[in-house]
Write a protein that holds these residues in place. Structure first.
Motif, PDB file in Angstrom:
ATOM      1  N   LYS A  20       0.818  -1.212   0.000  1.00 49.58           N
ATOM      2  CA  LYS A  20       0.000   0.000   0.000  1.00 49.58           C
ATOM      3  C   LYS A  20       0.853   1.264   0.000  1.00 49.58           C
ATOM      4  CE  LYS A  20      -4.206  -2.013   1.863  1.00 49.58           C
ATOM      5  NZ  LYS A  20      -4.863  -1.975   0.548  1.00 49.58           N
ATOM      6  N   ILE A  21       1.931   1.258   0.778  1.00 50.43           N
ATOM      7  CA  ILE A  21       2.806   2.431   0.821  1.00 50.43           C
ATOM      8  C   ILE A  21       3.468   2.665  -0.535  1.00 50.43           C
ATOM      9  CG2 ILE A  21       4.957   3.336   1.793  1.00 50.43           C
ATOM     10  CD1 ILE A  21       4.126   2.164   4.484  1.00 50.43           C
ATOM     11  N   ILE A  22       3.943   1.609  -1.154  1.00 50.91           N
ATOM     12  CA  ILE A  22       4.577   1.745  -2.469  1.00 50.91           C
ATOM     13  C   ILE A  22       3.567   2.229  -3.506  1.00 50.91           C
ATOM     14  CG2 ILE A  22       5.651   0.470  -4.378  1.00 50.91           C
ATOM     15  CD1 ILE A  22       6.965  -1.320  -2.227  1.00 50.91           C
ATOM     16  N   LEU A  63       0.809   3.925  -2.997  1.00 48.26           N
ATOM     17  CA  LEU A  63       0.458   5.314  -2.707  1.00 48.26           C
ATOM     18  C   LEU A  63       1.584   6.265  -3.082  1.00 48.26           C
ATOM     19  CD1 LEU A  63      -1.366   4.840   0.700  1.00 48.26           C
ATOM     20  CD2 LEU A  63      -2.386   5.682  -1.414  1.00 48.26           C
ATOM     21  N   PHE A  64       2.826   5.849  -2.864  1.00 48.32           N
ATOM     22  CA  PHE A  64       3.962   6.684  -3.239  1.00 48.32           C
ATOM     23  C   PHE A  64       3.966   6.933  -4.751  1.00 48.32           C
ATOM     24  CE2 PHE A  64       8.472   7.032  -4.541  1.00 48.32           C
ATOM     25  CZ  PHE A  64       8.790   8.212  -3.882  1.00 48.32           C
ATOM     26  N   ILE A  65       3.690   5.893  -5.503  1.00 41.06           N
ATOM     27  CA  ILE A  65       3.661   6.040  -6.962  1.00 41.06           C
ATOM     28  C   ILE A  65       2.517   6.953  -7.403  1.00 41.06           C
ATOM     29  CG2 ILE A  65       3.290   4.794  -9.140  1.00 41.06           C
ATOM     30  CD1 ILE A  65       4.714   2.388  -7.811  1.00 41.06           C
ATOM     31  N   LEU A  66       1.342   6.728  -6.831  1.00 46.40           N
ATOM     32  CA  LEU A  66       0.157   7.474  -7.258  1.00 46.40           C
ATOM     33  C   LEU A  66       0.114   8.911  -6.750  1.00 46.40           C
ATOM     34  CD1 LEU A  66      -2.831   4.960  -7.097  1.00 46.40           C
ATOM     35  CD2 LEU A  66      -1.976   6.155  -9.101  1.00 46.40           C
ATOM     36  N   THR A  67       0.497   9.114  -5.496  1.00 43.82           N
ATOM     37  CA  THR A  67       0.307  10.438  -4.890  1.00 43.82           C
ATOM     38  C   THR A  67       1.554  11.315  -4.904  1.00 43.82           C
ATOM     39  OG1 THR A  67       0.808   9.655  -2.633  1.00 43.82           O
ATOM     40  CG2 THR A  67      -1.482   9.511  -3.382  1.00 43.82           C
ATOM     41  N   VAL A  68       2.718  10.729  -5.210  1.00 43.78           N
ATOM     42  CA  VAL A  68       3.942  11.535  -5.265  1.00 43.78           C
ATOM     43  C   VAL A  68       4.569  11.508  -6.653  1.00 43.78           C
ATOM     44  CG1 VAL A  68       6.254  11.891  -4.291  1.00 43.78           C
ATOM     45  CG2 VAL A  68       4.381  11.154  -2.807  1.00 43.78           C
ATOM     46  N   ILE A  69       4.923  10.306  -7.122  1.00 42.95           N
ATOM     47  CA  ILE A  69       5.620  10.195  -8.404  1.00 42.95           C
ATOM     48  C   ILE A  69       4.744  10.672  -9.568  1.00 42.95           C
ATOM     49  CG2 ILE A  69       6.743   8.625 -10.032  1.00 42.95           C
ATOM     50  CD1 ILE A  69       8.312   9.099  -7.471  1.00 42.95           C
ATOM     51  N   LEU A  70       3.509  10.181  -9.637  1.00 41.28           N
ATOM     52  CA  LEU A  70       2.627  10.547 -10.751  1.00 41.28           C
ATOM     53  C   LEU A  70       2.364  12.053 -10.818  1.00 41.28           C
ATOM     54  CD1 LEU A  70       0.937   9.693 -13.150  1.00 41.28           C
ATOM     55  CD2 LEU A  70      -0.938   9.133 -11.579  1.00 41.28           C
ATOM     56  N   PRO A  71       2.008  12.718  -9.687  1.00 42.39           N
ATOM     57  CA  PRO A  71       1.823  14.174  -9.754  1.00 42.39           C
ATOM     58  C   PRO A  71       3.085  14.927 -10.190  1.00 42.39           C
ATOM     59  CG  PRO A  71       0.790  13.318  -7.783  1.00 42.39           C
ATOM     60  CD  PRO A  71       1.582  12.187  -8.380  1.00 42.39           C
ATOM     61  N   ILE A  72       4.262  14.446  -9.788  1.00 42.83           N
ATOM     62  CA  ILE A  72       5.507  15.105 -10.211  1.00 42.83           C
ATOM     63  C   ILE A  72       5.691  14.965 -11.718  1.00 42.83           C
ATOM     64  CG2 ILE A  72       8.027  14.959 -10.097  1.00 42.83           C
ATOM     65  CD1 ILE A  72       7.748  14.288  -7.121  1.00 42.83           C
ATOM     66  N   LEU A 124      -9.049   5.578  -3.623  1.00 41.36           N
ATOM     67  CA  LEU A 124     -10.214   5.129  -2.856  1.00 41.36           C
ATOM     68  C   LEU A 124     -10.858   3.884  -3.465  1.00 41.36           C
ATOM     69  CD1 LEU A 124     -11.833   8.598  -2.085  1.00 41.36           C
ATOM     70  CD2 LEU A 124     -10.743   7.061  -0.450  1.00 41.36           C
ATOM     71  N   GLN A 125     -10.713   3.730  -4.763  1.00 41.29           N
ATOM     72  CA  GLN A 125     -11.314   2.582  -5.432  1.00 41.29           C
ATOM     73  C   GLN A 125     -10.427   1.342  -5.397  1.00 41.29           C
ATOM     74  OE1 GLN A 125     -14.340   2.069  -7.082  1.00 41.29           O
ATOM     75  NE2 GLN A 125     -15.001   3.986  -6.127  1.00 41.29           N
ATOM     76  N   ARG A 126      -9.098   1.564  -5.437  1.00 40.75           N
ATOM     77  CA  ARG A 126      -8.200   0.436  -5.649  1.00 40.75           C
ATOM     78  C   ARG A 126      -7.243   0.116  -4.493  1.00 40.75           C
ATOM     79  NH1 ARG A 126     -10.525  -2.422  -9.584  1.00 40.75           N
ATOM     80  NH2 ARG A 126     -11.104  -1.096 -11.343  1.00 40.75           N
ATOM     81  N   ILE A 127      -6.880   1.120  -3.701  1.00 44.59           N
ATOM     82  CA  ILE A 127      -5.822   0.908  -2.714  1.00 44.59           C
ATOM     83  C   ILE A 127      -6.328   0.974  -1.281  1.00 44.59           C
ATOM     84  CG2 ILE A 127      -3.582   1.726  -1.874  1.00 44.59           C
ATOM     85  CD1 ILE A 127      -3.067   2.819  -4.679  1.00 44.59           C
ATOM     86  N   GLN A 161     -11.350  -2.427   4.098  1.00 46.87           N
ATOM     87  CA  GLN A 161     -10.016  -2.820   4.536  1.00 46.87           C
ATOM     88  C   GLN A 161      -9.556  -1.986   5.727  1.00 46.87           C
ATOM     89  OE1 GLN A 161      -7.783  -2.362   0.868  1.00 46.87           O
ATOM     90  NE2 GLN A 161      -7.909  -4.554   0.429  1.00 46.87           N
ATOM     91  N   ILE A 162      -9.348  -0.696   5.505  1.00 44.46           N
ATOM     92  CA  ILE A 162      -8.836   0.194   6.556  1.00 44.46           C
ATOM     93  C   ILE A 162      -9.722   1.429   6.593  1.00 44.46           C
ATOM     94  CG2 ILE A 162      -6.818   1.389   7.478  1.00 44.46           C
ATOM     95  CD1 ILE A 162      -5.109  -0.373   5.594  1.00 44.46           C
ATOM     96  N   LEU A 163     -10.710   1.405   7.460  1.00 41.68           N
ATOM     97  CA  LEU A 163     -11.744   2.442   7.473  1.00 41.68           C
ATOM     98  C   LEU A 163     -11.179   3.830   7.762  1.00 41.68           C
ATOM     99  CD1 LEU A 163     -14.820   2.446   7.030  1.00 41.68           C
ATOM    100  CD2 LEU A 163     -15.084   2.454   9.519  1.00 41.68           C
TER     101      LEU A 163
END
Length: 202
Positions: free
Chosen positions: A41-43, A45-54, A92-95, A100-102
């Protein structure tokens, strides 16, 4: 001092705040979650929320749509904020799904609400502080975790108070925002997280 304040704005950039919230959650949650799931999940999220926006930022800069990573004008903000909404919806749809984690799910729902609000304000030419939205939302999430799990994180909360003040000082010193833009940013970031705490117990 000028370099220090500039560094604060860079270190506590809005892009990294959601990931910090997730890492902090996994470090403090009393629930057993396998390490493999945490790492995945951390990896992701890192790709989606940090790398992709950059990568999107560099594309937009190449196309002449933005001038800097701080998105100084309201016109520069609209397209990146729309894309960020889409990214959060994917999260929210995939990760981070509710079954899973409310707590993390509603953390990202709060981020989505804050982002949409910021987008609407940008459309009407009001530049709410993205830095204050992100840091105040994260601060409220930490407070909620301490209450929800009944854990003592007073040191972390004190540090977050200092960071929040430092970020606000940095943005004012750099003349990136007015007082009203900072205050509105605090409310946009904190209020959704505060309201959504009610759904953590469902």
């Amino acid at each position: 001092m000028d370099r220090i304040l500039k560094s604060i704005s860079f270190i506590f950039h809005p892009l990294i705040m959601p990931l910090l919230g997730v890492v902090f959650y996994f470090s403090k949650s009393p629930r057993f979650i396998p390490n493999e799931i945490i790492q995945a999940k951390i990896i992701s999220l890192f790709i989606l929320t940090v790398i992709l926006p950059i990568l999107i930022y560099f594309l937009l800069k190449t196309l002449g749509k933005v001038q800097s990573i701080y998105l100084k004008t309201t016109n520069e903000r609209v397209f990146p904020l729309v894309l960020n909404c889409i990214i959060i919806l994917i999260v929210l749809q995939r990760i981070i799904t509710p079954n899973q984690i409310l707590e993390l799910y509603y953390f990202f729902v709060g981020i989505l609400i804050s982002t949409i609000t910021c987008l609407m304000l940008a459309i009407i030419k009001f530049k709410a502080s993205l830095h204050m939205i992100s840091v105040s939302g994260l601060f409220m999430f930490f407070i909620a975790l301490s209450i929800h799990f009944n854990i003592n994180i007073n040191g972390t909360l004190a540090l977050m108070s200092i960071i929040t003040g430092a970020v606000a000082t940095s943005r004012l010193h750099l003349k990136a925002h007015t007082y009203s833009e900072l205050i509105v940013g605090v409310f946009i970031g904190a209020i959704p997280q505060l309201i959504l705490i009610n759904y953590w117990f469902n």
